[in-house]
Design a protein around this motif. Structure first.
Motif, mmCIF file in Angstrom:
data_model
loop_
_atom_site.group_PDB
_atom_site.id
_atom_site.type_symbol
_atom_site.label_atom_id
_atom_site.label_comp_id
_atom_site.label_asym_id
_atom_site.label_seq_id
_atom_site.Cartn_x
_atom_site.Cartn_y
_atom_site.Cartn_z
ATOM 1 N N VAL A 129 0.829 -1.206 0.000
ATOM 2 C CA VAL A 129 0.000 0.000 0.000
ATOM 3 C C VAL A 129 0.866 1.260 0.000
ATOM 4 O O VAL A 129 0.523 2.263 -0.613
ATOM 5 N N LEU A 130 2.013 1.198 0.646
ATOM 6 C CA LEU A 130 2.822 2.411 0.847
ATOM 7 C C LEU A 130 3.894 2.636 -0.208
ATOM 8 O O LEU A 130 4.402 3.746 -0.344
ATOM 9 N N PRO B 63 -4.214 7.939 8.639
ATOM 10 C CA PRO B 63 -5.289 8.709 8.006
ATOM 11 C C PRO B 63 -6.313 7.770 7.366
ATOM 12 O O PRO B 63 -5.982 6.650 6.979
ATOM 13 N N LEU C 294 -7.837 7.620 4.537
ATOM 14 C CA LEU C 294 -7.617 7.141 3.173
ATOM 15 C C LEU C 294 -6.699 5.911 3.181
ATOM 16 O O LEU C 294 -6.929 4.926 2.467
ATOM 17 N N LEU C 295 -5.690 5.980 4.014
ATOM 18 C CA LEU C 295 -4.749 4.865 4.116
ATOM 19 C C LEU C 295 -5.444 3.625 4.690
ATOM 20 O O LEU C 295 -5.293 2.511 4.174
ATOM 21 N N GLN D 207 -7.581 1.968 2.077
ATOM 22 C CA GLN D 207 -6.829 1.203 1.077
ATOM 23 C C GLN D 207 -6.320 -0.110 1.677
ATOM 24 O O GLN D 207 -6.286 -1.136 1.006
#
Lengths: 493, 493
Positions: free
Chosen positions: A162-163, A324, A326-327, A330
């Protein structure tokens, strides 16, 4: 080439990825193990069996599973047993009650996919466990920040995916590190940004180093670090971080906007009297504003290590702090693509986080098993580091925690030159510590992993061994290491 | 934005990935499910419970697990039970013998990591099963081409990762497809090359189409197709391929040097009298030279579907046929990075591949359970397609296999225009079939997945529903679909 002669295309990132824990040395070990079962192979080596010290796999080295957990697992797997009084009478009351409780939560459906992040009841148990573990900080209100995973590895993979999107994204990792991290960075095409641990200070983390590594990553590699990986207790180092250092690490992450990825799978494996486990969650939430609310943290845990040692279940979880939304969204979407982690692993994670309590029928037997495993691990950890330090050319920091000794090796100049010569003859590029590990394996049957698989400072060599062989095998291991290493010093000086 | 106001960076490939089976509609369903447990929520909807038809999750919809498998699993989880005569006497002889056999192979170590590709004994069982299944072809000599996985999904992910490095690598997928494929292609940054199935011909695969899609991929998208995905029996379509077509598909892959990825997880789910399952392995190996040796094939299977329906175990395997050794090595390295699949899933896979045999104590009860599940699935498959075809604006191909009906929906012009207007008001871009699915959910409690989540020809709309609700719930589902859809035709014409 394909059978038809067409060239076969393979993802170059896959070609690049390495994983030493199951790499060259363990693969050669498996070959030898197979040879030993054949009539010709039997006399070929000066040993008749191997000692696998390459991987933290306690039950493969005869550590017994904790009985209570297995009792519950059996009843949950076959719920119809609970209707059979003859069977039920053979189980302790609390195992039966626990199985009924779990089955009640999941409506007898252990064969169904669960929610993407795992069963709600199991995540609730994890959340309660975290609230009991972490002192003097705001408790988790619910389990929405907990995700159950197939071991910690799948959590690491998912979170890094994801990151990290490519070469412009950096991942700060300790050196030495657990090679899952470099492998995943290769697979994602990210940029590794390595910070060295201080071997002479029990592998301490140097916060000043973090800042310079961050800046170098940006300036020299055009990559912005997105994640800082910290492994505590350390793998392969065995070091345990001090709270003050952890606070500085958290502040660094907050100031730089980097996600702190805390690999805390060895949180129950601390042997040094002066150390205790403090979670990064406790540290972060205990800091003053804005650090307590703005430091982004993911913490990983597993059923594979600790005292439970249930590697084969592939159970584990990660928890998210201050991420956050959004993170988080996801992360949850990625969980949904993977459907869910395996149910037995989820149940084992719930059990690990809620052992029998005082007054329960299994309370005493559980803690007796637990303490016996723990004290044996502790004894072996202390013994191993002490013994390794009596061998010529070895230097080993205390094994404060985790399941490994990571010892430095010095080798005679002549041995090093011989490696260069052999490499030239063989047309390969074995590092000297890999050659050493291979020759150790072939002459003693001891399977360890060379330091180059974890990373090490230039011009140093190490090896990692687990502390897991039972006490008798441990003696054979130490003796083999001693005669092999001292033999080298005799032969090549 | 992060809490500190810094912008949070997320892998753009992750942001792009979609997975409709657990996407918008199921997420809204979970919200409603939670609302229904609150006092305010109770009266809010014209139903009191949901019917989850969005995912092939049989045991969540009350399908019973096969008893023999669970008996063996319980004994293997708690080997000490085998020493307790009172417990053992409550199990059938063959379950006890099977548990002892498995434990013998693995030395009682169900808590240990296994070999990266899974326990050798379990892989051997899979290999024997494949040899019994596939007719008139060269048998597998050993299990070296079998890899055990956490469900088929992890196999798909691993194999695509090895083969797809970026935008220059194409993946040919059927439309409609199971959205795991498009999600993984997005995550790998590969180029999807979509071939349409022929709805009016029971979703047949058109081989001529493969060639033109291949050429377009190369010419228009600068990407070379590396993999051709075929799902047989089809998800979401329910179609079953004919042998002649499969032969053409294999030849296409061989001629083009493309790896054939055969998703065969529904191989036991065939209901149409005139169809039987033929594996791509049998087809490939039965072709004349050079196709029998040069067609690169990976085939995937799972414990989640079939009659066993053990989704939560995350068990499965893939087998490799005619893969070049470099590719096999890279696959095995990727397995080693992932450590191993979960032990309970491995055991369930072994069990699925070796049910009780004639003469075994559990033979009759096992097959009685099996046949009862199978015939109920078959009945529901036939009934559902038939009923759907009686509803205005629905058209459904026969459900020959798998666990789904994928029906075409036609909607009044006015409904379509209303969707455009609502999208403009709401500032979103819901496709008309997604809006339809959302309104179906909110007015009836039926959870299905819109066709746009699987892909469909332009200007067509569909929905996928599982055939899994028990017969009584199925009636409610059909009735709800009918009144909802016919209501739309009344209101918007």
């Amino acid at each position: 080439m394909t059978p038809t002669g067409k060239s076969i295309h393979i993802n170059p990132r896959v070609l690049e990825a390495q994983y030493a824990v199951r790499g060259l040395i363990p693969m050669r070990a498996d070959e030898i193990k197979n040879e030993l079962t054949t009539p010709e192979g039997k006399g070929k080596y000066p040993f008749s069996s191997l000692v696998y010290c390459n991987i933290g796999n306690p039950q493969a080295l005869d550590q017994k599973p904790l009985t209570f957990f297995r009792q519950v697992m059996a009843l949950v797997d076959a719920p119809f047993l609970l209707e059979n009084e003859k069977v039920v009478s053979q189980f302790p009351e609390d195992a039966v009650a626990r199985a009924k409780e779990y089955l009640g939560h999941i409506g007898n459906r252990t064969g169904a996919y669960t929610d993407s992040a795992g069963y709600a009841f199991a995540r609730d148990i994890v959340a309660r466990h975290i609230n009991e573990r972490d002192r003097n900080v705001k408790p988790l209100e619910d389990a929405s920040s907990i995700v159950l995973t197939d071991g910690a590895s799948t959590g690491v993979r998912l979170l890094l995916q994801v990151l990290v999107g490519g070469a412009s994204d950096g991942v700060m990792i300790p050196i030495p590190q657990y090679p899952l991290y470099t492998a995943q960075i290769s697979l994602l095409g990210g940029t590794p940004a390595m910070y060295y641990l201080e071997e002479s200070e029990r592998w301490a983390l140097n916060v000043a180093e973090l800042n310079s590594v961050y800046d170098d990553c940006v300036k020299k590699h055009n990559a912005t670090p997105r994640v800082l990986v910290v492994i505590n207790p350390g793998n392969p180092t065995g070091g345990v971080l001090e709270r003050g250092v952890m606070e500085e690490v958290a502040k660094f992450c907050c100031d730089r906007g980097v996600v702190l990825m805390a690999d805390e799978v060895y949180q129950e494996n601390i042997y040094a009297e002066e150390r205790r486990f403090v979670s990064f969650r406790e540290v972060v939430l205990g800091l003053p504003a804005p650090y307590n609310t703005d430091t982004m943290l993911v913490s990983l845990h597993s059923t594979s290590k600790g005292i439970i040692g249930e590697c084969g279940r592939r159970g584990g979880y990660f928890s998210m702090t201050n991420l956050p939304s959004l993170l988080r969204e996801q992360v949850m979407k990625m969980c949904s693509i993977n459907l869910c982690s395996n149910v037995n692993g989820q149940l084992m994670t719930a059990l690990m986080c809620s052992p029998p309590r005082s007054g329960d029928a299994s309370y005493e037997s559980y803690w007796s098993e637990y303490n016996s495993i723990f004290s044996s691990l502790k004894k072996r950890a202390l013994m191993l580091a002490k013994e390794l330090n009596t061998i010529r050319g070895f230097e080993c920091q205390p094994v404060e925690g985790a399941m490994y000794a990571f010892a430095q090796i010095r080798l005679p100049e002549k041995y090093m030159r011989r490696n260069d010569e052999l490499n030239a003859q063989e047309g390969r590029k074995l590092s000297a510590d890999a050659r050493w590990a291979l020759e150790l394996l072939e002459s003693t049957g001891i399977v360890i992993v060379p330091g180059s698989g974890f990373g090490q400072r230039p011009n140093t060599m190490h090896f990692r061994t687990t502390i897991l062989p039972p006490e008798q095998q441990m003696e054979r291991m130490v003796q083999s290491l001693r005669s092999f290493q001292e033999g080298i010093w005799e032969k090549y000086v």
